[in-house]
Design an enzyme around this catalytic site. Structure first.
Site, PDB file in Angstrom:
ATOM      1  N   ASP A   1       0.821  -1.215   0.000  1.00  0.00           N
ATOM      2  CA  ASP A   1       0.000   0.000   0.000  1.00  0.00           C
ATOM      3  C   ASP A   1       0.849   1.258   0.000  1.00  0.00           C
ATOM      4  O   ASP A   1       2.051   1.220  -0.193  1.00  0.00           O
ATOM      5  CB  ASP A   1      -1.055  -0.012   1.100  1.00  0.00           C
ATOM      6  CG  ASP A   1      -0.480  -0.416   2.426  1.00  0.00           C
ATOM      7  OD1 ASP A   1       0.606   0.086   2.758  1.00  0.00           O
ATOM      8  OD2 ASP A   1      -1.104  -1.250   3.115  1.00  0.00           O
TER       9      ASP A   1
ATOM     10  N   LYS B   1      -4.226   3.265  -0.047  1.00  0.00           N
ATOM     11  CA  LYS B   1      -5.310   4.169   0.332  1.00  0.00           C
ATOM     12  C   LYS B   1      -4.802   5.588   0.156  1.00  0.00           C
ATOM     13  O   LYS B   1      -3.722   5.922   0.594  1.00  0.00           O
ATOM     14  CB  LYS B   1      -5.679   3.982   1.801  1.00  0.00           C
ATOM     15  CG  LYS B   1      -6.075   2.577   2.120  1.00  0.00           C
ATOM     16  CD  LYS B   1      -6.084   2.380   3.616  1.00  0.00           C
ATOM     17  CE  LYS B   1      -6.098   0.891   3.944  1.00  0.00           C
ATOM     18  NZ  LYS B   1      -5.857   0.642   5.340  1.00  0.00           N
TER      19      LYS B   1
ATOM     20  N   MET C   1      -1.980   8.624  12.381  1.00  0.00           N
ATOM     21  CA  MET C   1      -3.126   9.052  11.560  1.00  0.00           C
ATOM     22  C   MET C   1      -3.847  10.257  12.163  1.00  0.00           C
ATOM     23  O   MET C   1      -5.064  10.359  12.071  1.00  0.00           O
ATOM     24  CB  MET C   1      -4.136   7.887  11.405  1.00  0.00           C
ATOM     25  CG  MET C   1      -3.533   6.693  10.719  1.00  0.00           C
ATOM     26  SD  MET C   1      -4.631   5.268  10.713  1.00  0.00           S
ATOM     27  CE  MET C   1      -4.362   4.578  12.327  1.00  0.00           C
TER      28      MET C   1
HETATM   29  N1  SAH Z   1       1.498  -0.018  10.781  1.00  0.00           N
HETATM   30  C1  SAH Z   1       2.051   1.313  10.720  1.00  0.00           C
HETATM   31  C2  SAH Z   1       1.054   2.384  10.993  1.00  0.00           C
HETATM   32  C3  SAH Z   1      -0.030   2.487   9.971  1.00  0.00           C
HETATM   33  S1  SAH Z   1      -1.154   3.779  10.321  1.00  0.00           S
HETATM   34  C4  SAH Z   1       3.233   1.414  11.696  1.00  0.00           C
HETATM   35  O1  SAH Z   1       3.430   0.510  12.523  1.00  0.00           O
HETATM   36  O2  SAH Z   1       3.961   2.378  11.614  1.00  0.00           O
HETATM   37  C5  SAH Z   1      -0.539   5.060   9.313  1.00  0.00           C
HETATM   38  C6  SAH Z   1       0.025   6.166  10.159  1.00  0.00           C
HETATM   39  O3  SAH Z   1       1.306   5.836  10.602  1.00  0.00           O
HETATM   40  C7  SAH Z   1       0.210   7.451   9.401  1.00  0.00           C
HETATM   41  O4  SAH Z   1      -0.967   8.201   9.368  1.00  0.00           O
HETATM   42  C8  SAH Z   1       1.260   8.166  10.227  1.00  0.00           C
HETATM   43  O5  SAH Z   1       0.705   8.754  11.360  1.00  0.00           O
HETATM   44  C9  SAH Z   1       2.102   6.999  10.695  1.00  0.00           C
HETATM   45  N2  SAH Z   1       3.307   6.810   9.867  1.00  0.00           N
HETATM   46  C10 SAH Z   1       3.630   5.743   9.134  1.00  0.00           C
HETATM   47  N3  SAH Z   1       4.821   5.912   8.543  1.00  0.00           N
HETATM   48  C11 SAH Z   1       5.268   7.120   8.918  1.00  0.00           C
HETATM   49  C12 SAH Z   1       6.443   7.870   8.660  1.00  0.00           C
HETATM   50  N4  SAH Z   1       7.412   7.391   7.870  1.00  0.00           N
HETATM   51  N5  SAH Z   1       6.562   9.084   9.235  1.00  0.00           N
HETATM   52  C13 SAH Z   1       5.598   9.576  10.029  1.00  0.00           C
HETATM   53  N6  SAH Z   1       4.480   8.913  10.318  1.00  0.00           N
HETATM   54  C14 SAH Z   1       4.306   7.693   9.776  1.00  0.00           C
END
Ligand code: SAH
Length: 471
Positions: free
Chosen positions: A235, A257, A370
């Site tokens: 994704d 998404k 998020m």
């Molecule tokens: N499974 C993922 C989270 C998915 S939810 C994890 O463990 O990181 C998606 C959210 O994760 C985004 O809206 C943001 O808030 C955060 N996120 C994911 N990658 C990011 C990054 N490289 N920098 C900042 N926030 C990040």
């Protein structure tokens, strides 16, 4: 062994692992060899080396700091045809001790023929990462089944093919992930049925955490599975460099998404994974961060389990860990935060029903995933539930990637900062006193140093934001 210091002890440890009986001649012993002596693991003669000492030895190591003694020991050994190694003096050696990767019973050795032990060690480091630690266990399994496979497949070509499939297919993966009973069962089944080793042509799904963006943060296991997969389902959070580390000829399916617009809904993704596996494919479901942290990984494996599709879950570095480390914000700290909470700031029906009281606690770091859209709401509620308007807070945009930007402020200023600078998703919100530690750690300076090696920040962004905050 002639010599009893620390260098000698390292050689002794290797030889002992290989089952050698060790006799050490040395007036004194270093700490490690003394310990071995106390355990009766070595024999020790507390004196200088003398001509004739080496009679009866099978192998000689000379590791004294006296070049002359080393030379004499080497000459005596060579005169009697006993293999001898003198540490760091290749010209006095009749054999060398290579750098080894030990996955007993599998052992790989790297030698530069004495040209550069450091280079050998570097090469070894790379191999260590390529050869899963489970190879030893795989070899044990192979050895247990060896005779039966030989009887079952009398034709050598069939036998070779059988082993080729076993040692790199589903059986191997199960051994690596610690599912030994399942591996045994598959072996039994394959022997009984003489079929390929995937159950009824069933493939498998690997739910792989791809981390927050920097490909260096992938785990060895994630990388290995990515390079085996026939199909990659990924994704939006998956960065291009990470995607490029999947197998070249693998089919790639994007199910991302875009804000609230889903290319494919969750239920369809769940069904797609099951369908692909049932076609016999090895499917990597590549997810940002960690699959079990706001990744809906639980729902995906629910469907797989219900349909009898085998799967594995590979953890990844979650955004909070990645962003924290790459922006100099320790999530916990003895003095400032004894707990850290990860919480979703995703709006459901335009509202955010969180346990604000529990979140607005002193000495706690709160990380919102998020949460960019609901930032004003978050800052407001935390203050309404008792947190100070001056509590430090940060936004980390695209953490760990070259586009990382960090904006810092307080609960009362962060919303305005976001309006002005318009950070883009994915962005993480970190709230708590620990945010201030960036300054104490003098992170800007080290940030620039990091920039040269692995990540390039946009250095101008930080001081500028800092000024905006204080004005
Ligand atoms: N499974 C993922 C989270 C998915 S939810 C994890 O463990 O990181 C998606 C959210 O994760 C985004 O809206 C943001 O808030 C955060 N996120 C994911 N990658 C990011 C990054 N490289 N920098 C900042 N926030 C990040």
């Amino acid at each position: 062994m002639v010599g009893g210091g620390e260098i000698a002890s390292r050689k002794a440890a290797l030889l002992q692992n290989a089952g050698a009986q060790i006799r050490v001649i040395s007036p004194e012993l270093g700490v490690s060899l003394s310990e071995l002596k106390a355990q009766n693991a070595i024999e020790h003669e507390a004196r200088e080396y003398r001509q004739g000492d080496l009679a009866g030895a099978r192998l000689v190591i000379a590791a004294t700091d006296d070049a002359e003694v080393n030379r004499q020991a080497s000459e005596e050994a060579q005169a009697h045809g006993i293999p001898v190694n003198v540490v760091d003096q290749p010209e006095l050696c009749s054999f060398i001790m290579p750098s080894i990767i030990d996955r007993s019973p599998v052992i790989a050795a790297v030698s530069t023929s004495g040209a550069s032990p450091v280079l050998a060690r570097l090469i070894r480091g790379r191999l260590e990462s390529l050869i899963p630690s489970g190879y030893g266990r795989l070899a044990e399994l192979a050895s247990r089944f060896r005779d039966r496979v030989k009887m079952r497949f009398t034709n050598p070509t069939d036998r070779r093919r059988f082993w080729e499939e076993t040692l790199q297919g589903g059986v191997a993966e199960r051994v690596f992930s610690g599912h030994h009973e399942e591996a045994n069962r598959l072996m039994e089944q394959a022997l009984a049925e003489n079929t390929a080793l995937t159950t009824d042509g069933m493939g498998e799904v690997y739910l792989v955490g791809g981390g927050p963006g920097d490909p260096d943060l992938l785990s060895f296991r994630a990388l290995r599975l990515m390079q085996q997969a026939d199909v990659v389902v990924y994704d939006r959070l998956i960065s291009k460099p990470i995607l490029e580390m999947t197998r070249r000829d693998a089919e790639r399916i994007y199910v991302g998404k875009e804000n609230n617009h889903h290319v494919m809904c969750q239920e369809d993704i769940n069904q797609l994974l099951a369908k692909l596996a049932k076609q016999g494919k090895r499917v990597v479901r590549l997810k940002g961060g960690d699959p079990f942290i706001f990744g809906r990984g639980g729902e995906e494996i629910d469907t797989l389990a219900a349909q009898g599709v085998p799967f594995q879950v590979v953890p990844g570095v979650t955004a909070a860990s990645g962003c924290a480390a790459y922006s100099g914000i320790p999530l916990t700290h003895r003095d400032y935060a004894q707990s850290v909470v990860f919480v979703t700031g995703h709006l459901k029906d335009d509202s955010l029903n969180l346990n604000w009281k529990a979140l607005a606690q002193p000495r706690q770091t709160v990380v919102f995933y998020m949460g960019l859209m609901s930032l004003p709401h978050i800052c407001h509620e935390l203050q309404a539930h008792g947190l100070s308007a001056d509590l430090p807070a940060a936004l980390v945009q695209k953490g760990t990637t070259p586009q990382q930007k960090v904006y810092t402020g307080t609960l009362s200023t962060l919303t305005a900062i976001a309006e002005k600078y318009k950070p883009k998703p994915p962005t993480l919100i970190i709230v708590g006193e620990v945010v201030e530690l960036r300054d104490k750690l003098n992170w800007y300076k080290s940030g620039e140093e990091v920039a040269e090696e692995s990540v390039s920040f946009e250095p101008a962004a930080w001081p500028e934001v800092e000024r905006a905050v204080s004005s």
